[in-house]
Design a protein around this motif. Structure first.
Motif: not given
Lengths: 325, 119
Positions: A226-255
């Motif tokens: 994911i980081i590779l993707y973000a570095m190559l296509f820009g933060m805002s594109v990556a942010r559009r693909v992977i929603n920040q709040s979605f990521v935060q939710l799933f971090a909690a889901v893992g625990v």
């Protein structure tokens, strides 16, 4: 091993922080190969992905914000040198009492380890002993570890996430776009590679029972894609693909998945994280339990690493703005 | 000679650990301090893994026909420790970034000077 010392000394001597960070990456890779030669394949895997990968990346991102040259400090290092030498001499004196390297009968290799080696396959049914000890016998430790990395994610979020400006985002975008047109080959090659990296992460995730690997390594590899993707296509594109709040939710889901397995095993009449009761057959229960908690670890780690990277990266524009003021 | 070979790993560990400690004490730059801390941590990892190594043993993954394995317990402990080291590094660097934004510098002495002025 002498290589390691050379690299470490070079790190002390160099003033250019960029070179230091790269050397730290080399140092991580060297120690990973050292771990392979000492039969610790799981550890080597982790060290290669963390020491040579993510840590170096985070340091480079930090250096991008804080400037790459180090100033020579005024005070004399003589006192520090004396302290270090004395401590080192004492420690070397202490090693004279240590069992020699590779000794079968040293204290660390007796006691509980023999039980792990002889009985774990009967009890857990997993070929990789490191996985079975990590996920089952010492499940509490691993739970603690997941909570620690989750807490670190929260900490980074708390320290870096607020006071970001919308204007900066668009500014970063324009920089990104001009950069991307130049790196056409890199973009296309990594576009092909990213699905394979993600697949490899899944392989490592579910193959941890039989070979080196497991939730943590898989999580880091997944995040790296994911980081590779973000570095190559820009933060805002990556942010559009992977929603920040979605990521935060799933971090909690893992625990929660990890903790939930523990609670379910308690509700079914066993102890916390005692997987024997999860299925009719104890060994099948262990398998199920290990699979679930490794999944929990994988999700949590991947998401936390993504959170950490995104927050660092979106900070770059902000602090260079601060420099101008 | 056998003692030297038997203890070689531990000596390297001590040397690495002291280099890390030296960086942490003597360098004023905060990023470099964190790298020093990382070197210190890695030396501890190497120490544990060396303890778990068994002569003639293989990696602790059960295979038919192999009797001798290295110590899996130390591997597990270090696996956990590496994860924690990633967490501390990330958090430390985040604090460094905040310090840079607040003080405009990541050199220990300059931060000290600014702090003294404010008092």
């Amino acid at each position: 091993m002498a290589f390691l010392v050379c690299v470490a000394i070079a790190i002390v001597r160099l003033k250019d922080l960029f070179a230091v960070a790269m050397l730290a990456g080399i140092y991580g890779l060297l120690s990973a190969s050292l771990f392979v030669s000492m039969d610790a394949v799981d550890v080597a895997f982790t060290e290669a992905s963390v020491g040579a990968g993510i840590s170096t990346l985070l340091m480079l991102t930090t250096i991008a914000m804080t400037g790459r040259s180090e100033k020579t400090s005024g005070h004399k290092p003589l006192l520090a040198l004396t302290v270090v030498c004395v401590t080192g001499a004492l420690l070397i004196y202490a090693t004279l009492d240590m069992p020699s390297y590779g000794d079968v009968n040293s204290a660390a290799n007796l006691h509980v380890v023999q039980r792990y080696l002889n009985d774990s396959f009967m009890e857990i049914g997993v070929e990789n002993i490191v996985t079975s000890v990590l996920a089952s016998y010492r499940g509490f430790d691993t739970f603690g570890e997941v909570v620690v990395i989750f807490t670190a994610g929260i900490g980074v979020l708390a320290l870096l996430s607020f006071s970001r400006r919308e204007k900066d985002d668009s500014e970063i975008d324009s920089i990104n776009e001009s950069m991307h047109e130049e790196h056409l080959v890199v973009r296309i090659v990594s576009k092909i590679l990213i699905p394979f990296i993600l697949l490899f992460a899944l392989y490592v995730q579910f193959h941890g029972d039989f070979g080196p690997g497991g939730g943590f390594q898989a999580g880091v590899i997944f995040a790296a894609a994911i980081i590779l993707y973000a570095m190559l296509f820009g933060m805002s594109v990556a942010r559009r693909v992977i929603n920040q709040s979605f990521v935060q939710l799933f971090a909690a889901v893992g625990v929660l998945l990890y903790g939930g397995v523990g609670v379910v095993s308690m509700l079914s009449g066993g102890n916390f994280l005692d997987y024997n009761v999860l299925a009719a057959d104890p060994v099948a229960g262990q398998h199920l339990g290990i699979l679930l908690i490794e999944l929990g670890v994988g999700i949590a780690v991947a998401m936390v690493v993504i959170i950490i990277f995104f927050n660092f990266a979106s900070r770059i524009g902000f602090s260079s703005e601060g420099d101008k003021l | 000679m056998t003692t030297v070979l038997g203890l070689y790993n531990y000596w390297i560990v001590v040397v690495l650990m002291m280099i890390g400690l030296y960086i942490v004490i003597a360098n004023g730059n905060l990023v470099k301090k964190i790298i020093g801390l990382n070197i210190f941590q890695t030396s501890v990892f190497i120490f544990y893994i060396s303890l778990g190594k068994v002569d003639g043993g293989t990696a602790p993954i059960l295979v038919e026909g192999v009797e001798l394995y290295s110590n899996p317990l130390t591997h597990v402990l270090i696996l956990t420790a590496i994860v924690v080291s990633l967490a501390t590094t990330a958090l430390g660097l985040a604090i460094v970034v905040r310090i840079k934004e607040a003080y405009g510098s990541i050199e220990e002495e300059e931060i000290q000077i600014k702090d003294n002025k404010e008092c």
